[in-house]
Design an enzyme around this catalytic site. Structure first.
Site, mmCIF file in Angstrom:
data_model
loop_
_atom_site.group_PDB
_atom_site.id
_atom_site.type_symbol
_atom_site.label_atom_id
_atom_site.label_comp_id
_atom_site.label_asym_id
_atom_site.label_seq_id
_atom_site.Cartn_x
_atom_site.Cartn_y
_atom_site.Cartn_z
ATOM 1 N N ASN A 1 7.463 60.881 22.138
ATOM 2 C CA ASN A 1 7.017 60.547 23.493
ATOM 3 C C ASN A 1 7.911 61.164 24.566
ATOM 4 O O ASN A 1 7.892 60.737 25.716
ATOM 5 C CB ASN A 1 6.998 59.027 23.690
ATOM 6 C CG ASN A 1 6.024 58.330 22.768
ATOM 7 O OD1 ASN A 1 4.831 58.559 22.824
ATOM 8 N ND2 ASN A 1 6.547 57.484 21.890
ATOM 9 N N HIS B 1 1.757 61.426 17.965
ATOM 10 C CA HIS B 1 1.608 62.373 19.078
ATOM 11 C C HIS B 1 2.276 63.717 18.790
ATOM 12 O O HIS B 1 2.548 64.489 19.706
ATOM 13 C CB HIS B 1 2.206 61.780 20.359
ATOM 14 C CG HIS B 1 1.521 60.543 20.832
ATOM 15 N ND1 HIS B 1 0.155 60.453 20.985
ATOM 16 C CD2 HIS B 1 2.015 59.327 21.208
ATOM 17 C CE1 HIS B 1 -0.174 59.242 21.421
ATOM 18 N NE2 HIS B 1 0.945 58.538 21.558
ATOM 19 N N HIS C 1 7.547 50.393 20.098
ATOM 20 C CA HIS C 1 8.403 50.381 21.288
ATOM 21 C C HIS C 1 9.063 49.033 21.539
ATOM 22 O O HIS C 1 9.700 48.831 22.570
ATOM 23 C CB HIS C 1 7.629 50.816 22.555
ATOM 24 C CG HIS C 1 7.184 52.233 22.532
ATOM 25 N ND1 HIS C 1 6.866 52.936 23.684
ATOM 26 C CD2 HIS C 1 6.992 53.106 21.509
ATOM 27 C CE1 HIS C 1 6.503 54.171 23.375
ATOM 28 N NE2 HIS C 1 6.565 54.282 22.050
#
Length: 280
Positions: free
Chosen positions: A37, A65, A175
């Site tokens: 991220n 991602h 997270h």
């Protein structure tokens, strides 16, 4: 040490500032940074990869991602300091695992895996772990698995499956740090999620107002990275290099104000005295 999900510019700033201090004051031999991220909250660019490596990261892991920035593909194909999830298709760009030298000269294997519950379809992480481990030389004792997964059930399943065969299974992706750091019976260190490195005055790193607006109205809104209350979250694992077994694990949470040598030295001294306690 594994530093959890670095989010955007605030996460990169505290990570790059902290890495040289952590290496020296905590006497760390190897640091892995999850950077999926790091570029604006989604993906990683070559420039930011090299920024983290030059600051002191020995290895970069990613997650779902990983291909958000296409310009990263040449780095994934050519640089041994970054790995892709091993349960992605064989044709996916990147390495299933890597073996790098720690500061003390010991070889360290790093494996990345993706969970299956509430995640995009991927191959079985248990089978992928078996395949990768079968390829490692018996001389490689220290093995770290970054398990990028949503569900704690997935993470506990993998940790129990690999207990005694790897040094640590440390979770990323949600997270939010979990308070379950432990050494499993076979000698594998485990924590469901080491947490996020980035702005905590947020909703998992994104601006609160933007997330609330879209949640209430369904109107598409850019989920910009937030800026305030920046913290570094991660976990430190002490490993016996002769056996690959974990001897201790510590949760770490550092704010930007903590990144002063006297403060970090005090925190580091507690590492030696209070294993398996949160450090903040």
């Amino acid at each position: 040490m594994l530093i959890g999900d670095v989010v955007g510019k605030p996460g990169r700033r505290i990570t790059c500032r902290a890495l040289p201090l952590l290496l020296r004051i905590f006497r760390l031999d190897f640091i892995v940074v999850n950077a999926e991220n790091a570029a604006g909250g989604s993906g990683l660019t070559p420039e930011l990869f090299y920024e983290l490596v030059e600051a002191g990261a020995h290895c970069i892991t990613m997650g779902d991602h990983i291909y958000a920035r296409r310009q990263l593909e040449p780095v994934l194909r050519s640089d041994s300091r970054i790995v892709r999830p091993a349960n992605y298709p064989a044709e996916a760009p990147g390495r299933e695992y890597t073996i790098l030298s720690a500061v003390n000269g010991e070889p360290v294997a790093v494996i990345s895996l993706l969970g299956r519950v509430f995640m995009r379809p991927v191959d079985c992480y248990l089978a992928a772990a078996d395949r990768v481990l079968s390829r490692l030389s018996s001389s490689v004792k220290v093995i770290l698995v970054d398990f990028h997964a949503e569900a704690t059930s997935d993470k506990q399943t993998l940790a129990r499956y690999l207990d005694g065969r790897v040094s640590a299974v440390l979770g990323t992706h949600t997270h939010v740090p979990t308070a379950d750091e432990q050494i499993l019976p076979g000698g594998t260190a485990f924590q469901c999620d080491v947490g996020m490195t980035g702005p905590h005055e947020s909703i998992i790193g994104r601006r609160i107002d933007r997330v609330l607006h879209t949640t209430r109205t369904f109107e598409p809104t850019p989920f910009d990275v937030a800026t305030d209350d920046v913290r570094l979250n991660g976990a430190i694992v002490e490993v016996d290099p002769t056996t690959g077994k974990a001897q201790a694990i510590w949760r770490v949470c550092l704010r930007e104000d903590d990144l002063r040598e006297p403060t970090l030295s005090q925190i580091a001294s507690r590492v030696m005295l209070r294993p398996s306690q949160q450090l903040s």
